[in-house]
Write a protein that holds these residues in place. Structure first.
Motif, PDB file in Angstrom:
ATOM      1  N   ALA A 134       0.985  -1.367   0.160  1.00  0.00           N
ATOM      2  CA  ALA A 134       0.043   0.075  -0.093  1.00  0.00           C
ATOM      3  C   ALA A 134       0.828   1.190  -0.083  1.00  0.00           C
ATOM      4  O   ALA A 134       0.416   2.509  -0.337  1.00  0.00           O
ATOM      5  CB  ALA A 134      -0.898  -0.113   1.161  1.00  0.00           C
ATOM      6  N   THR A 135       2.186   1.173   0.171  1.00  0.00           N
ATOM      7  CA  THR A 135       3.115   2.315   0.207  1.00  0.00           C
ATOM      8  C   THR A 135       4.266   2.143  -0.605  1.00  0.00           C
ATOM      9  O   THR A 135       4.626   3.126  -1.166  1.00  0.00           O
ATOM     10  CB  THR A 135       3.509   2.542   1.601  1.00  0.00           C
ATOM     11  OG1 THR A 135       4.265   1.743   2.302  1.00  0.00           O
ATOM     12  CG2 THR A 135       2.342   2.715   2.746  1.00  0.00           C
ATOM     13  N   LEU A 136       4.889   1.153  -0.630  1.00  0.00           N
ATOM     14  CA  LEU A 136       5.982   0.827  -1.307  1.00  0.00           C
ATOM     15  C   LEU A 136       7.565   1.602  -0.956  1.00  0.00           C
ATOM     16  O   LEU A 136       8.153   1.951  -1.689  1.00  0.00           O
ATOM     17  CB  LEU A 136       6.006   0.532  -2.697  1.00  0.00           C
ATOM     18  CG  LEU A 136       4.896  -0.492  -3.494  1.00  0.00           C
ATOM     19  CD1 LEU A 136       4.630  -0.189  -4.861  1.00  0.00           C
ATOM     20  CD2 LEU A 136       5.465  -1.912  -3.002  1.00  0.00           C
ATOM     21  N   THR A 137       7.428   2.055   0.231  1.00  0.00           N
ATOM     22  CA  THR A 137       8.338   2.834   0.885  1.00  0.00           C
ATOM     23  C   THR A 137       8.488   2.456   2.419  1.00  0.00           C
ATOM     24  O   THR A 137       7.774   1.897   2.902  1.00  0.00           O
ATOM     25  CB  THR A 137       8.250   4.422   0.704  1.00  0.00           C
ATOM     26  OG1 THR A 137       7.119   4.730   1.821  1.00  0.00           O
ATOM     27  CG2 THR A 137       7.642   4.700  -0.753  1.00  0.00           C
ATOM     28  N   THR A 138       9.793   2.957   2.893  1.00  0.00           N
ATOM     29  CA  THR A 138      10.145   2.611   4.420  1.00  0.00           C
ATOM     30  C   THR A 138       9.221   3.545   5.272  1.00  0.00           C
ATOM     31  O   THR A 138       9.241   3.310   6.423  1.00  0.00           O
ATOM     32  CB  THR A 138      11.491   2.852   4.462  1.00  0.00           C
ATOM     33  OG1 THR A 138      11.907   2.515   5.839  1.00  0.00           O
ATOM     34  CG2 THR A 138      11.901   4.285   4.219  1.00  0.00           C
ATOM     35  N   LYS A 139       8.747   4.647   4.559  1.00  0.00           N
ATOM     36  CA  LYS A 139       7.902   5.449   5.394  1.00  0.00           C
ATOM     37  C   LYS A 139       6.598   4.531   6.355  1.00  0.00           C
ATOM     38  O   LYS A 139       6.162   5.116   7.254  1.00  0.00           O
ATOM     39  CB  LYS A 139       7.023   6.543   4.811  1.00  0.00           C
ATOM     40  CG  LYS A 139       8.034   7.402   4.146  1.00  0.00           C
ATOM     41  CD  LYS A 139       8.836   8.328   5.013  1.00  0.00           C
ATOM     42  CE  LYS A 139       9.892   9.282   4.278  1.00  0.00           C
ATOM     43  NZ  LYS A 139      10.721   9.968   5.038  1.00  0.00           N
ATOM     44  N   THR A 140       6.440   3.446   5.834  1.00  0.00           N
ATOM     45  CA  THR A 140       5.554   2.426   6.715  1.00  0.00           C
ATOM     46  C   THR A 140       5.915   2.269   8.033  1.00  0.00           C
ATOM     47  O   THR A 140       5.103   2.573   8.901  1.00  0.00           O
ATOM     48  CB  THR A 140       5.470   1.321   5.867  1.00  0.00           C
ATOM     49  OG1 THR A 140       4.533   1.608   4.750  1.00  0.00           O
ATOM     50  CG2 THR A 140       4.850   0.195   6.724  1.00  0.00           C
ATOM     51  N   PHE A 141       7.192   2.099   8.254  1.00  0.00           N
ATOM     52  CA  PHE A 141       7.671   1.809   9.742  1.00  0.00           C
ATOM     53  C   PHE A 141       7.457   3.000  10.837  1.00  0.00           C
ATOM     54  O   PHE A 141       6.590   2.685  11.916  1.00  0.00           O
ATOM     55  CB  PHE A 141       9.137   1.396   9.826  1.00  0.00           C
ATOM     56  CG  PHE A 141       9.498   0.161   8.813  1.00  0.00           C
ATOM     57  CD1 PHE A 141       9.412  -0.919   9.575  1.00  0.00           C
ATOM     58  CD2 PHE A 141       9.473   0.290   7.432  1.00  0.00           C
ATOM     59  CE1 PHE A 141       9.908  -2.132   8.675  1.00  0.00           C
ATOM     60  CE2 PHE A 141       9.856  -0.825   6.857  1.00  0.00           C
ATOM     61  CZ  PHE A 141      10.024  -2.133   7.410  1.00  0.00           C
ATOM     62  N   ALA A 142       7.731   4.174  10.311  1.00  0.00           N
ATOM     63  CA  ALA A 142       7.452   5.395  11.329  1.00  0.00           C
ATOM     64  C   ALA A 142       6.121   5.370  11.329  1.00  0.00           C
ATOM     65  O   ALA A 142       5.548   6.049  12.579  1.00  0.00           O
ATOM     66  CB  ALA A 142       8.396   6.472  10.932  1.00  0.00           C
ATOM     67  N   SER A 143       5.499   5.612  10.450  1.00  0.00           N
ATOM     68  CA  SER A 143       3.866   5.901  10.193  1.00  0.00           C
ATOM     69  C   SER A 143       3.387   4.940  11.111  1.00  0.00           C
ATOM     70  O   SER A 143       2.250   5.421  11.951  1.00  0.00           O
ATOM     71  CB  SER A 143       3.316   5.935   8.822  1.00  0.00           C
ATOM     72  OG  SER A 143       4.138   7.113   8.204  1.00  0.00           O
ATOM     73  N   LEU A 144       3.346   3.733  11.071  1.00  0.00           N
ATOM     74  CA  LEU A 144       2.558   2.606  11.759  1.00  0.00           C
ATOM     75  C   LEU A 144       2.752   2.895  13.373  1.00  0.00           C
ATOM     76  O   LEU A 144       1.939   2.855  14.128  1.00  0.00           O
ATOM     77  CB  LEU A 144       3.071   1.433  11.663  1.00  0.00           C
ATOM     78  CG  LEU A 144       2.638   0.704  10.418  1.00  0.00           C
ATOM     79  CD1 LEU A 144       3.063  -0.546   9.888  1.00  0.00           C
ATOM     80  CD2 LEU A 144       1.012   0.583  10.305  1.00  0.00           C
TER      81      LEU A 144
END
Length: 451
Positions: A78-88
């Motif tokens: 749904a993102t295909l970027t590392t921003k997933t980790f901090a956002s979660l």
């Protein structure tokens, strides 16, 4: 190595990191809302919510005697970027606050697009996992117009009520970084209004520590699953705007048990930037300054229409435009993280380089082949690529090797983002809210937070 859910695996370490990084700040009443440092209990719903935080480490092969590998942090489809980790993790803190107090939270996030996408996905996951309701938690994002092509549709857009609650605002001015000023102004000026009239807390999440705590998983996974050889220095390369990810890795290394840290040499870091925002590389090699005079002078070559320079090997040899924006993901000028990153690199080792679109196109086939060895697919046609972060990082490493700028033989490229046409359903400016300043954004947020 594939770690299915890194945020679940290292949940307790992330909890401890949040308390260490933010605990002191949370005890000081600055008048600004934060939800506290605690995370929800790790229930089945939380495990499902965090399940998209996979991490993969794979070999890419060798180039001129250097071993290249990929730390792939782009596994959330749904993102295909590392921003997933901090956002979660950021959204999880808001979830805990809501669960404890029953009060509402509105997250306000300026972004060049990828963080906006990841924050929206995290909020959607929190709602669909049943952790909170759509009335309790929402997110408002502000992006520059040049990044709209990166935005993607989701249930936060296709569901009318969720779309109203979670608007996307677009700034159409010349300076992309103004989105930060607009979002910051909204929170500073209207926090009390939103609390009294809309019964919601505004949370501005653009704080370094919010990202460091999640990015420790990079160092923790490395230490457990693919540590460097004891006598072989390892270089970590990353396409950066503010280098939050590398700083998170460095902090993650610092919290490892002493026995683990002693088994390997200190990590070395390599920054890759583009000509539109090369300030971290300029700062690194010019005593912390980012004066334009430190850029090399480019000369137009009539024979091929390219601008060329030979005076500085850390800048592109050729480019279509000496000030081009290769990817709008990287829009931060003079980031406050430069001083910290400079100190780490000057102390432990590493460096930096700036790349151009022309160089990325010249090496595109080679990069595509290397990444395919690590299981990452790039489109055959480079014009289909919408996120150049990973390609930039690999090109930067290859150029640095060719120019004798890299001493290390063990190089890990951090895969922070890569996606192309067909990987997502896009949005257009017509779908979004146009804002010119914080006042305009206030009206958007008032509409989104009606009780």
């Amino acid at each position: 190595m594939f770690l299915e859910s890194a945020l679940v695996t290292y949940y307790e370490e992330i909890r401890a990191a949040l308390r260490d990084l933010l605990g002191r700040h949370e005890t000081v009443d600055s008048g600004e809302f934060t939800p506290g440092v605690e995370l929800p209990e790790l229930t089945a719903a939380m495990r499902e919510y965090l399940s998209v935080s996979g991490v993969t480490h794979a070999q890419m092969g060798h180039y001129r005697g250097k071993s290249l590998s990929l730390l792939d942090l782009t596994g959330n489809p749904a993102t295909l970027t590392t921003k997933t980790f901090a956002s979660l993790i950021i959204v999880a803190r808001a979830v805990r606050y809501i669960q404890d107090t029953g009060e509402r939270v509105t997250i306000v996030t300026p972004s060049s697009a990828n963080k906006a996408t990841a924050m929206r996905d995290a909020v959607l996951r929190a709602v669909t996992s049943g952790l909170v309701t759509a009335e309790q938690l929402n997110v408002v994002v502000v992006v520059p117009e040049g990044s709209v092509a990166k935005l993607r549709s989701s249930e936060l857009f296709t569901d009318p009520r969720l779309r109203d609650r979670n608007p996307i605002a677009v700034y159409r001015g010349e300076q992309p970084g103004t989105v930060k000023t607009i979002a910051r102004g909204l929170v500073d000026n209207d926090r009390e209004l939103m609390e009294t009239e809309r019964k919601t807390h505004l949370w501005y999440t653009l704080q370094l520590e919010n990202y460091l705590a999640a990015d420790v998983v990079r160092a923790l996974a490395e230490a457990e699953h693919f540590p460097a050889a004891p006598d072989r220095p390892r270089l970590h390369a990353h396409a950066v705007s503010s280098a939050y990810g590398l700083l998170g890795h460095a902090y993650g290394r610092s919290i490892l048990p002493e026995s683990d840290r002693a088994r390997t040499l200190p990590s070395r870091y390599f920054l890759v930037q583009h000509l539109g925002a090369p300030d971290m590389v300029l700062s690194l090699y010019n005593d912390g300054t980012v004066d334009e005079a430190h850029r090399p002078a480019y000369v137009l070559r009539p024979e091929d229409g390219l601008y060329a320079q030979e005076e500085n090997p850390r800048f592109p040899a050729v480019t279509f435009d000496p000030y081009e924006t290769l990817d709008p993901t990287f829009y931060t000028r003079n980031p406050p993280t430069s001083a910290r990153m400079n100190e780490i690199i000057h102390t432990q080792g590493g460096g930096g380089i700036v790349v151009s679109l022309a160089e990325c196109l010249q090496r595109y086939g080679q990069v595509r082949s290397l990444l395919s060895e690590a299981g990452v697919r790039l489109p055959a046609n480079p014009t289909a690529l919408r996120e150049w972060s990973l390609t930039m990082a690999v090109v930067g490493v290859l150029n640095a090797i060719d120019r004798g700028l890299v001493d290390e033989d063990d190089i890990v490229v951090h895969g922070s983002g890569s996606y192309a046409v067909g990987d997502f359903d896009g949005l257009t400016v017509r779908d979004l809210h146009t804002v010119a300043d914080a006042e305009a954004l206030r009206h958007v947020v008032l509409d989104a937070t009606v009780l």
